[in-house]
Each structure stands twice: as C-alpha cells, then as structure tokens.
Design a protein around this motif. Structure first.
Motif, PDB file in Angstrom:
ATOM      1  N   GLU A  65       0.844  -1.213   0.000  1.00  0.00           N
ATOM      2  CA  GLU A  65       0.000   0.000   0.000  1.00  0.00           C
ATOM      3  C   GLU A  65       0.872   1.253   0.000  1.00  0.00           C
ATOM      4  O   GLU A  65       1.943   1.276   0.623  1.00  0.00           O
ATOM      5  N   GLU A  94       2.259  -2.110  11.435  1.00  0.00           N
ATOM      6  CA  GLU A  94       1.735  -2.390  10.089  1.00  0.00           C
ATOM      7  C   GLU A  94       2.691  -1.834   9.032  1.00  0.00           C
ATOM      8  O   GLU A  94       2.797  -2.358   7.926  1.00  0.00           O
ATOM      9  N   ASP A 115      -1.156  -0.600  14.673  1.00  0.00           N
ATOM     10  CA  ASP A 115      -1.488  -0.013  13.378  1.00  0.00           C
ATOM     11  C   ASP A 115      -1.425   1.492  13.628  1.00  0.00           C
ATOM     12  O   ASP A 115      -2.336   2.035  14.259  1.00  0.00           O
ATOM     13  N   LEU A 117      -1.772   4.190  11.940  1.00  0.00           N
ATOM     14  CA  LEU A 117      -2.892   4.996  11.469  1.00  0.00           C
ATOM     15  C   LEU A 117      -3.799   4.106  10.634  1.00  0.00           C
ATOM     16  O   LEU A 117      -3.441   3.672   9.542  1.00  0.00           O
ATOM     17  N   ASP A 118      -4.966   3.790  11.196  1.00  0.00           N
ATOM     18  CA  ASP A 118      -5.919   2.923  10.491  1.00  0.00           C
ATOM     19  C   ASP A 118      -6.922   3.807   9.747  1.00  0.00           C
ATOM     20  O   ASP A 118      -7.405   4.799  10.296  1.00  0.00           O
ATOM     21  N   GLY A 119      -7.191   3.448   8.485  1.00  0.00           N
ATOM     22  CA  GLY A 119      -8.140   4.234   7.682  1.00  0.00           C
ATOM     23  C   GLY A 119      -7.426   5.281   6.846  1.00  0.00           C
ATOM     24  O   GLY A 119      -7.970   6.337   6.539  1.00  0.00           O
ATOM     25  N   ASN A 210     -18.131  -3.717   2.829  1.00  0.00           N
ATOM     26  CA  ASN A 210     -17.897  -3.064   1.543  1.00  0.00           C
ATOM     27  C   ASN A 210     -18.606  -3.854   0.443  1.00  0.00           C
ATOM     28  O   ASN A 210     -18.079  -4.843  -0.075  1.00  0.00           O
ATOM     29  N   TYR A 243     -20.631   2.287   6.505  1.00  0.00           N
ATOM     30  CA  TYR A 243     -19.275   1.799   6.232  1.00  0.00           C
ATOM     31  C   TYR A 243     -18.440   2.955   5.736  1.00  0.00           C
ATOM     32  O   TYR A 243     -18.747   3.531   4.699  1.00  0.00           O
ATOM     33  N   GLY A 245     -14.887   2.947   5.754  1.00  0.00           N
ATOM     34  CA  GLY A 245     -13.541   2.632   5.264  1.00  0.00           C
ATOM     35  C   GLY A 245     -12.441   2.871   6.279  1.00  0.00           C
ATOM     36  O   GLY A 245     -11.259   2.780   5.956  1.00  0.00           O
ATOM     37  N   SER A 246     -12.798   3.204   7.524  1.00  0.00           N
ATOM     38  CA  SER A 246     -11.840   3.191   8.643  1.00  0.00           C
ATOM     39  C   SER A 246     -12.365   2.156   9.620  1.00  0.00           C
ATOM     40  O   SER A 246     -13.370   2.388  10.302  1.00  0.00           O
ATOM     41  N   PHE A 261     -19.644  -5.690  11.813  1.00  0.00           N
ATOM     42  CA  PHE A 261     -18.671  -5.318  10.783  1.00  0.00           C
ATOM     43  C   PHE A 261     -18.169  -6.610  10.139  1.00  0.00           C
ATOM     44  O   PHE A 261     -17.811  -7.557  10.853  1.00  0.00           O
ATOM     45  N   TYR A 263     -15.576  -8.110   7.133  1.00  0.00           N
ATOM     46  CA  TYR A 263     -14.617  -8.035   6.032  1.00  0.00           C
ATOM     47  C   TYR A 263     -14.217  -9.478   5.698  1.00  0.00           C
ATOM     48  O   TYR A 263     -13.261 -10.010   6.253  1.00  0.00           O
ATOM     49  N   LEU A 277      -7.782  -7.408   6.274  1.00  0.00           N
ATOM     50  CA  LEU A 277      -7.443  -7.004   7.638  1.00  0.00           C
ATOM     51  C   LEU A 277      -6.400  -7.924   8.260  1.00  0.00           C
ATOM     52  O   LEU A 277      -6.389  -9.131   7.991  1.00  0.00           O
ATOM     53  N   ARG A 278      -5.550  -7.338   9.131  1.00  0.00           N
ATOM     54  CA  ARG A 278      -4.441  -8.072   9.711  1.00  0.00           C
ATOM     55  C   ARG A 278      -4.794  -8.513  11.126  1.00  0.00           C
ATOM     56  O   ARG A 278      -5.438  -7.789  11.894  1.00  0.00           O
ATOM     57  N   GLU A 282      -4.975  -5.428  14.078  1.00  0.00           N
ATOM     58  CA  GLU A 282      -6.346  -4.963  13.792  1.00  0.00           C
ATOM     59  C   GLU A 282      -7.353  -5.924  14.399  1.00  0.00           C
ATOM     60  O   GLU A 282      -8.056  -5.588  15.355  1.00  0.00           O
TER      61      GLU A 282
END
Ligand code: AHG
Ligand code: MN
Ligand code: MN
Length: 335
Positions: A65, A94, A115, A117-119, A210, A243, A245-246, A261, A263, A277-278, A282
C-alpha cells in the motif's frame, strides 16, 4: 464555570490497581507513553489540512500500500517514543516489514503490535482515522524480544485499545476488566473518563461491509449478508448500512450503538485470499475489546479470532465482529 473533576486515565488505572496489589505499574506506564504518542498524533491530525502533512510519502509498505505522510508520522512517533519507554522488549507495526527492536538497555516485559494509522485512505478527506494497539507479556526471559514474543494468540493479550481521531479524540482500551472510554480535553491535554464500562448492544442496528466486493465473496457469506437486509421486525431488520472505510471508526460506532462489521475473504486478489485485515494489530485487539464489551469476533469460517495463533507478523484474517446475537447467527451460515 468550574469544570467537573474528571477521572484521568492514571486515576482510573490507580483506582483499578488497588484491586491488584501485585501490579508493578509497568502496564500503566506503557499505556501512559502510548497516550503521549496518541496526543502527538492527534495534534498533527487536527492540523493536517494546514501543515504539509497530507498526501503521499512516496513510499510503499510491505502490504503493497502507498504510505501517506501521516502514516509515516504516526509510525515514527510511536516507534521512537516506545523504543525507549522501558516497558517493551519488541514491537511490530503495520508499516514495518520486520519486528522492531527497542533501545538497548531499555528492554521491558511487554510486546506491542500497532497499526499507527488505520483508515489511511480517509486522511485527505477529513474522515475519522485511528491508532490500534495490542499488548502481550513477553515469552522470552530477558534482553531484546523476538518473533516468539510477537506471535501470540489474541486470547493472551494483557491490553488492547485504540485512539480515535475524530470530532473528538477518544481513547478506548481494556486490560481485561471491561472496556473504558476516555475523551481528550484539548484545552488541558488530558483524557477524561467519558464512557465507563462500555457494553455493546446484544443486537445490531448497523451493517458495515464493503458491498463493492460482494461478487467476490464466498456464497455462504453472501447469503448471510443478504439475510441482514431482509425485513424482520423482531430483529430490527433490514439493518442500516454504515461503512466509512476506517475499521477503527466503523468498529467504534458499532461498539457504542450496536452493529456488525464484516470483512470476509474474497477472490479478488489470489495473493490475498483472506481479505484485507491483519490479525496482530487490527483483528485481535478489536476482538479482545468486543468480547470484553459483551460482543464476539470470528472469521468467516466460524473460528474465534482470539484463538488464532499468528504464523506471521502481517497475517490477514477474514473478520466478522460485533453484537453477540448477530455473530451467533452468522456462525449458523458459516460453520
Ligand atoms: P489501513 O489504513 O491501516 O491500511 O486500514 C484500512 C483498512 C480498514 O481501516 C478499513 O476497514 C478497510 O481497510 C477498508 O478496506 P476497503 O477499502 O477494501 O473496504
Ligand atoms: Mn488498519
Ligand atoms: Mn494503517
């Protein structure tokens, strides 16, 4: 107007430590250092639109990413502060390929996975983002920690939580005795207890998923998600979809108001068969929080997230997390 005497994080920890005379204060020291890092990141997030801190750093991380400048800032802020806090023997982020050593001479008895910064995709559009953290007790005896200290089950976490940078900055964490929520008063720079003993509603109100990935989901997952959209007065369905995305922000809303939630794994990218997701920084910390708040967290084949022993630092897991009755029902579709 004289402000009510707020309960600070330290006050709360000292009060709860009275029940544990054996406590050394190391865990509260660790949390306190994390809080200082969180306040530093919060100040930067709140200024992001003005400082030259929006946008891409030009780097790509192990996840493949693109790394945002704020991802890098948050990662460096936590790494530098925690490497010499004296409470850790090893860390995982992460944003880092391998384990992160602490400073020689500052080795302690805990490990930290985070993590920073998530999102991240929401940074430049001013939508809530957050830091997620997970703490274990070390397994090795002394000196710098290693992989065996990091690769532990979520069930064995001693603390887990997140700092949410949004309309207000909140710290939500558990040390295994319920979930406590604190809100930052920026005028004094203190987190005050605002949500004591958080319990998540047994039944959801919101569905967070999503839908753009729905053609790539396993059939049983699709059937379960479709069931959440059917009319069922008694269960308050169809649920509203929420939803953003964070994960940390979707999780927080669902924790407070009731939600599920999801995923799941998808066959979009054969390289990433287990979704996005890890586990370490997370799914596992949020699974500890949701169980402490009366909810549940499983994979899309019905395995309890907290029972999974990680085989790598950045292992991905499908995640279904939220209100107990909904996750119980999901199990019926997935097992
Ligand atoms: P991160 O920014 O730490 O990489 O995490 C992003 C995650 C999570 O926060 C969110 O729920 C998910 O990515 C959104 O993924 P999609 O855009 O694929 O829905
Ligand atoms: Mn994340
Ligand atoms: Mn991240």
């Amino acid at each position: 107007m004289n402000k009510p005497l707020g309960v600070t994080v330290i006050r709360h920890i000292v009060d709860s430590q009275r029940l544990h005379p054996e406590a050394t204060g190391d865990l509260s020291g660790l949390l306190n250092e994390l809080i200082v890092a969180g306040k530093t990141i919060s100040a930067e997030v709140n200024m992001a639109g003005l400082a030259d801190i929006l946008g891409m750093s030009g780097k790509t991380n192990i996840q493949g990413e693109k790394v945002q400048k704020l991802d890098e800032f948050a990662n460096n802020t936590i790494k530098k502060r925690m490497a010499r806090c004296g409470y850790l023997c090893v860390m995982t982020s992460e944003e880092e390929d391998d384990i992160i050593p602490v400073e020689d001479g500052y080795e302690g008895k805990y490990t930290l996975a985070f993590d920073p910064l998530d999102g991240s995709t929401n940074i430049d559009v001013n939508v809530n983002i957050g830091t997620i953290f997970s703490v274990h007790r070390r397994r090795t005896k002394w000196g710098q920690g290693g992989w065996e200290d990091m690769l532990q089950r979520g069930r064995d976490q001693v603390a887990a939580g997140y700092i949410l940078y949004g309309s207000s900055t909140m710290l939500v964490f558990t040390t295994g005795e319920g979930v406590q929520g604190f809100t930052l008063d920026p005028s004094v720079g203190e987190f005050y207890l605002s949500h004591p003993d958080i319990r998540t509603p047994e039944r959801s109100k919101y569905l967070s998923v999503n839908e753009g990935n729905s053609h790539y989901w396993p059939e049983n997952v699709r059937r379960y998600i479709d069931a959440l959209k059917e009319k069922d007065k008694e269960k308050g369905r169809p649920y509203s979809c929420r939803y953003i995305g964070s994960l940390v922000a979707d999780f927080h809303r669902n924790l407070i108001a009731g939600g599920i939630f999801i995923y799941p794994r998808d066959n979009k990218d054969p390289e990433k068969p287990y979704g996005k997701l890890r586990l370490l920084y997370e799914a596992a910390p949020l699974a500890m929080l949701i169980e402490q708040a009366g909810g549940r967290a499983i994979t899309d084949d019905g395995i309890n997230i907290l029972d999974i022993t990680p085989d790598s630092l950045h292992q991905r897991v499908p995640l279904i997390i939220g209100s107990k009755l909904d996750v119980d029902e999901a199990e019926g579709y997935l097992g």
